[in-house]
Design a protein around this motif. Structure first.
Motif, PDB file in Angstrom:
ATOM      1  N   GLU A  95      -1.204   6.737  -3.763  1.00  0.00           N
ATOM      2  CA  GLU A  95      -1.671   7.667  -2.748  1.00  0.00           C
ATOM      3  C   GLU A  95      -2.449   8.757  -3.446  1.00  0.00           C
ATOM      4  OE1 GLU A  95      -1.145  10.935   0.540  1.00  0.00           O
ATOM      5  OE2 GLU A  95       0.717   9.795   0.238  1.00  0.00           O
ATOM      6  N   GLN A 145       3.676  13.505  -0.445  1.00  0.00           N
ATOM      7  CA  GLN A 145       3.175  12.267  -1.036  1.00  0.00           C
ATOM      8  C   GLN A 145       4.284  11.502  -1.747  1.00  0.00           C
ATOM      9  OE1 GLN A 145      -0.260  14.215  -3.238  1.00  0.00           O
ATOM     10  NE2 GLN A 145      -1.213  12.284  -2.636  1.00  0.00           N
ATOM     11  N   MET A 185       5.804   7.884  -0.793  1.00  0.00           N
ATOM     12  CA  MET A 185       5.690   6.806  -1.774  1.00  0.00           C
ATOM     13  C   MET A 185       7.046   6.194  -2.097  1.00  0.00           C
ATOM     14  SD  MET A 185       3.771   4.848  -3.508  1.00  0.00           S
ATOM     15  CE  MET A 185       2.166   5.635  -3.391  1.00  0.00           C
ATOM     16  N   GLY A 220       4.679   3.259  -7.990  1.00  0.00           N
ATOM     17  CA  GLY A 220       3.706   3.985  -7.185  1.00  0.00           C
ATOM     18  C   GLY A 220       3.161   5.189  -7.930  1.00  0.00           C
ATOM     19  N   THR A 276       1.098   8.924  -7.239  1.00  0.00           N
ATOM     20  CA  THR A 276       0.640   9.932  -6.287  1.00  0.00           C
ATOM     21  C   THR A 276      -0.183  10.965  -7.036  1.00  0.00           C
ATOM     22  OG1 THR A 276       2.810  10.995  -6.593  1.00  0.00           O
ATOM     23  CG2 THR A 276       2.495   9.702  -4.590  1.00  0.00           C
TER      24      THR A 276
END
Length: 397
Positions: free
Chosen positions: A318, A362, A366, A378, A380
């Motif tokens: 993200e 975020q 995530m 992940g 961010t």
């Protein structure tokens, strides 16, 4: 002395309200307390074990001095537990996470709350000349604190809005208007799909008292079912002649709060807390303030290096859509980035960008996206006004 593994034991956020929307009557402190209590409840944590609270908040004002400490207290932490409020522009929520993680790594604490909050609906207007100028007569001008937060006063003769700075990014990376509109369209589509699929079931409801009783606010106000034509017909806002950035392919102004419980792995196991993910790496990088949007992707190699990972190891990204152009430029700078891994539950354009909250929001999203979709890693990231990038890598456990 071994470095403790830093883990996330809960991750919650409120729904994100539009400016002047459902959360407009709530000041930042009750929003922050609500998120902190929800994080504590999700982890089934006795708040007596909270050693410290750090909160990100950009538009700080005297109605809630050191909001982190008061949030900590009203969430049930011991009075001996400390709190620090941090301001790092759009990375303030990320800074809160980094602060708690560093305190754990340094052995200062074992468990803390990292949160972020913003009520852009309640940013004050300021009378800077009101106290010491000795003006007996005549008008005084109120200065809009919100516009100030959206402006870099150090660029150019009179300062430049962040959107105008990002037009510089567009020129450098040759990001087309078509790419930007596509990013914005996909953001809304992905956020709507996530809501319709029940993916955001962890979003904590907000009870809003009113004259006719309590209203329950339970869903982000930003995401909308829009076709691509909606974006293509918008006119440039920041640079009317020859510009590409519109109100529709930019992030919105919002109200929200988010919080996570972070602990050393040993402390989490000792207390029997859920361990949702490891905070594998985190940090910032400086970039030219005139190209502040670069920060969101220039920080990527540093985070990968600190985690001994490669681009291909990341399951989802993200990258905050302060502007769609930031994501578009990232695709140019890092060709290995895969669009099908990017902002799959939406981001700043669709969900919204409550600036002090965004970094934590975020990470919250995530953590749950990895869990719900059965993936492991992940990333961010976010760009930061003043010339910086900020980010984290999260590994699901």
């Amino acid at each position: 002395m071994s470095i403790p593994k830093v883990v996330i034991c809960s991750a919650v956020r409120t729904p994100i309200g539009a400016i002047g929307g459902a959360l407009a009557d709530m000041l930042p402190r009750p929003l922050a307390i609500l998120a902190a209590k929800a994080a504590i409840a999700q982890a089934k944590l006795d708040p007596k074990y909270i050693d410290y609270t750090t909160m990100g908040w950009v538009a700080q004002d005297p109605r809630s001095p050191n909001i982190a400490k008061t949030t900590c207290e009203f969430a049930g932490a011991p009075l001996t537990s400390g709190g620090t409020t941090v301001h790092e522009n759009c990375a303030s929520g990320g800074a809160a996470i980094h602060d708690i993680a560093r305190r754990i790594i340094c052995g200062e604490i074992q468990l803390g709350i990292a949160g972020g909050v913003e009520s852009m609906s309640n940013v004050p207007r300021y009378l800077f000349n009101g106290r010491m100028k000795g003006q007996q007569y005549g008008d005084m001008t109120l200065v809009d604190g919100l516009m100030g937060a959206l402006t870099d006063t150090t660029v150019g003769k009179k300062g430049e809005l962040m959107g105008l700075l990002t037009e510089r990014l567009v020129e450098k990376y040759k990001v087309s208007r078509e790419v930007q509109d596509e990013v914005a369209f996909e953001s809304h589509k992905n956020a709507i799909t996530a809501w319709e699929n029940g993916s955001f079931d962890y979003v904590t409801k907000v009870e809003i008292p009113g004259k006719k009783g309590v209203t329950i606010f339970s869903k982000d106000e930003g995401p909308k079912k829009l076709d691509l034509a909606y974006f293509t017909k918008q006119k440039p806002y920041f640079k009317p002649e020859g510009g590409t950035i519109t109100g529709a392919n930019s992030s919105s102004l919002n109200d929200a709060a988010a919080a996570i419980i972070i602990a050393s792995e040993s402390r989490a196991k000792e207390l029997g807390l859920p361990i949702l993910a490891e905070l594998k790496s985190f940090g910032n990088i400086g970039v030219p303030k005139e190209l502040m949007g670069e920060g969101a992707f220039k920080v990527v190699p540093r985070l990968l290096e600190r985690s001994s990972l490669k681009i291909s190891d990341i399951d989802f990204y993200e990258m905050n859509e302060a502007f769609a152009a930031v994501v578009g430029a990232a695709y140019v700078d890092i060709p290995e980035l895969k669009k099908e891994k990017m902002n799959q539950w939406g981001s700043g354009i669709s969900l919204g960008h409550p600036v002090g909250c965004t970094g934590v929001r975020q990470v919250v999203d995530m953590v749950h996206q990895l869990g719900q979709r059965g993936k492991s890693v992940g990333m961010t990231t976010r760009c930061v006004g003043g010339g910086m990038g900020s980010g984290e890598i999260i590994v699901r456990i």
